[in-house]
Design a protein around this motif. Structure first.
Motif, short mmCIF file in Angstrom:
data_model
loop_
_atom_site.label_atom_id
_atom_site.label_comp_id
_atom_site.label_asym_id
_atom_site.label_seq_id
_atom_site.Cartn_x
_atom_site.Cartn_y
_atom_site.Cartn_z
N SER A 16 -15.89 -52.82 6.47
CA SER A 16 -15.41 -51.74 5.59
C SER A 16 -14.03 -52.07 5.03
O SER A 16 -13.67 -51.66 3.93
CB SER A 16 -15.39 -50.41 6.35
OG SER A 16 -14.48 -50.47 7.43
N ARG A 17 -13.24 -52.84 5.78
CA ARG A 17 -11.92 -53.28 5.29
C ARG A 17 -12.07 -54.36 4.22
O ARG A 17 -11.32 -54.40 3.24
CB ARG A 17 -11.05 -53.79 6.44
CG ARG A 17 -10.74 -52.73 7.50
CD ARG A 17 -10.06 -51.51 6.91
NE ARG A 17 -9.70 -50.52 7.93
CZ ARG A 17 -9.28 -49.29 7.64
NH1 ARG A 17 -9.20 -48.89 6.39
NH2 ARG A 17 -8.97 -48.45 8.61
N GLN A 20 -12.86 -52.51 1.06
CA GLN A 20 -11.66 -51.98 0.42
C GLN A 20 -10.93 -53.08 -0.36
O GLN A 20 -10.43 -52.85 -1.46
CB GLN A 20 -10.71 -51.38 1.47
CG GLN A 20 -11.18 -50.07 2.04
CD GLN A 20 -10.17 -49.48 3.02
OE1 GLN A 20 -9.53 -50.19 3.79
NE2 GLN A 20 -10.03 -48.16 3.00
N ILE A 23 -12.72 -53.86 -3.63
CA ILE A 23 -12.47 -52.83 -4.64
C ILE A 23 -11.17 -53.14 -5.40
O ILE A 23 -11.04 -52.83 -6.58
CB ILE A 23 -12.36 -51.43 -3.98
CG1 ILE A 23 -13.64 -51.06 -3.25
CG2 ILE A 23 -11.98 -50.36 -5.00
CD1 ILE A 23 -14.86 -50.90 -4.09
N LYS A 24 -10.20 -53.77 -4.70
CA LYS A 24 -8.91 -54.07 -5.34
C LYS A 24 -8.93 -55.37 -6.15
O LYS A 24 -7.93 -55.75 -6.74
CB LYS A 24 -7.81 -54.17 -4.27
CG LYS A 24 -7.56 -52.85 -3.54
CD LYS A 24 -6.62 -53.05 -2.36
CE LYS A 24 -6.56 -51.79 -1.50
NZ LYS A 24 -5.83 -52.01 -0.25
N SER A 44 -18.18 -47.31 5.61
CA SER A 44 -17.79 -48.09 4.44
C SER A 44 -17.65 -47.22 3.19
O SER A 44 -16.74 -47.42 2.39
CB SER A 44 -18.82 -49.20 4.18
OG SER A 44 -18.44 -50.36 4.86
N ARG A 47 -14.37 -45.31 3.44
CA ARG A 47 -13.21 -46.18 3.21
C ARG A 47 -13.15 -46.66 1.77
O ARG A 47 -12.06 -46.85 1.22
CB ARG A 47 -13.23 -47.35 4.20
CG ARG A 47 -12.91 -46.85 5.60
CD ARG A 47 -12.58 -47.94 6.56
NE ARG A 47 -12.08 -47.36 7.82
CZ ARG A 47 -12.12 -47.98 8.98
NH1 ARG A 47 -12.64 -49.20 9.06
NH2 ARG A 47 -11.65 -47.40 10.07
N MET A 48 -14.30 -46.86 1.15
CA MET A 48 -14.34 -47.24 -0.26
C MET A 48 -13.73 -46.12 -1.12
O MET A 48 -12.92 -46.37 -2.01
CB MET A 48 -15.78 -47.49 -0.70
CG MET A 48 -15.94 -47.72 -2.19
SD MET A 48 -17.67 -47.74 -2.70
CE MET A 48 -18.04 -45.98 -2.72
N GLU A 50 -11.52 -44.05 -0.35
CA GLU A 50 -10.07 -43.94 -0.18
C GLU A 50 -9.31 -44.77 -1.22
O GLU A 50 -8.17 -44.48 -1.54
CB GLU A 50 -9.66 -44.43 1.23
CG GLU A 50 -10.07 -43.49 2.36
CD GLU A 50 -9.88 -44.13 3.74
OE1 GLU A 50 -9.31 -45.25 3.82
OE2 GLU A 50 -10.30 -43.52 4.74
N VAL A 51 -9.96 -45.83 -1.72
CA VAL A 51 -9.21 -46.77 -2.59
C VAL A 51 -9.77 -46.90 -4.02
O VAL A 51 -9.10 -47.44 -4.89
CB VAL A 51 -9.14 -48.19 -1.96
CG1 VAL A 51 -8.33 -48.17 -0.68
CG2 VAL A 51 -10.53 -48.75 -1.70
N SER A 267 -7.77 -55.45 4.06
CA SER A 267 -7.99 -54.79 2.76
C SER A 267 -7.01 -55.30 1.70
O SER A 267 -7.24 -55.11 0.51
CB SER A 267 -7.85 -53.28 2.91
OG SER A 267 -6.57 -52.94 3.41
#
Length: 320
Positions: A16-17, A20, A23-24, A44, A47-48, A50-51, A267
């Motif tokens: 999951s990290r 993240q 995503i960046k 996941s 956490r996705m 969140e960002v 992440s």
């Protein structure tokens, strides 16, 4: 524009990290997050969210297995499932998907035989790397730049309950990178008399001290204690010595030069990693061959220790 395709296999804690981090990433990605456990996929997703921003260029699909990807072209597989059954999974993925590059989580496998299978399978690929990421961290690069030395390193890593068996590989690789040497052997004589169950169900850990010896005389001592003590890294490089406190983000040289920095989160790393591989076909992580050699010496030593001390004999070391 064709999106760069990423298969993230294993979407639990570390997976999951990675998500993240993906995503960046600045290049548009098509991400397949795959885990048999719905609980992990939900972690996941949370956490996705969140960002991720509403105008994110990425497309993300959550799947329970890789069946729907069979025959598809995948640019990079990030393998962050547990070490158990890793070799079989790699063979299966390699046979059924068209993959370009691999990024593998540590611990790579649970014995030397599995390591050999993984190495044989991945050697023909243009790139396969193992995620011991201190090599990528600007803080560590800076510390190393400020300690020029040809002398063998003497490194001590110590702290409370930091997971010696499953995390030793990070420091074995750190010293190999810093010194430019290969690991030769590991001494077990100061390990605890018995292994104990780890926090993760079905896996085990051990307290005590491991010592690793390198090809040109460098030495790494790793101590994992039960009693309370700060996690610290002390490195003596002949000309200089450093006290590195990763928790507080401060490294102090013996002439009082201090260097603030940080241990980057996964992440913060994964996006940079993917950009590097997609643009250059390379990255700063150790290649599969380098890491397999480190893993081989570690796994053989620890498996010997396990079978020496525990009543239940194993051919595979129960660490992840």
């Amino acid at each position: 524009f064709m999106k760069y395709k990423i298969a993230l296999i294993g979407a639990g804690e570390i997976g999951s990290r990675h998500l993240q981090g993906l995503i960046k990433c600045h290049i548009p990605l098509k991400i397949f997050a795959i885990d048999p456990s719905d609980e992990s996929l939900n972690k996941s997703k949370i956490r996705m969210n969140e960002v991720i921003s509403s105008n994110s260029p990425h497309k993300i699909e959550f799947l329970n297995n890789h069946e729907s990807l069979v025959g598809k072209n995948i640019d990079i597989v990030i393998l962050s499932s547990s070490a158990k059954g890793r070799a079989e999974l790699i063979l299966d993925l390699s046979n059924r998907l068209n993959i370009r590059y691999w990024v593998l989580e540590k611990v790579l496998a649970q014995n030397e035989d599995e390591l050999k299978k993984i190495l044989n399978e991945l050697t023909p690929y243009p790139g396969a790397w193992v995620n011991t990421p201190r090599r990528m961290m600007s803080w560590y690069k800076e510390i190393i730049k400020l300690s020029p030395s040809k002398a063998p390193l003497d490194c001590l890593v110590s702290g409370k309950e930091w997971g010696l068996a499953c995390n030793a590989i990070h420091f074995l690789d750190l010293v190999a990178w810093w010194s430019g040497e290969q690991i030769q052997s590991i001494s077990l004589e100061n390990l605890a008399p018995k292994w104990h169950k780890s926090k993760r169900k079905g896996f085990w850990e051990i307290f005590g001290t491991l010592e690793a010896f390198y090809s040109r005389g460098s030495k790494l001592t790793m101590n994992c204690a039960q009693e309370d003590q700060k996690f610290l890294i002390h490195v003596n490089s002949g000309n200089f010595s450093w006290n590195i406190n990763e928790y507080d983000g401060i490294a102090i040289r013996d002439d009082n030069l201090s260097l603030e920095g940080r241990l980057d989160f996964q992440s913060q790393i994964t996006g940079i990693l993917i950009e590097s591989i997609s643009e250059k076909g390379e990255c700063e992580l150790p290649c599969i061959e380098t890491s397999v050699n480190q893993h081989k010496i570690l796994l053989n030593a620890l498996l010997y220790d396990w079978n020496n001390k525990m009543s239940e004999k194993h051919t595979k070391l129960p660490i992840t």
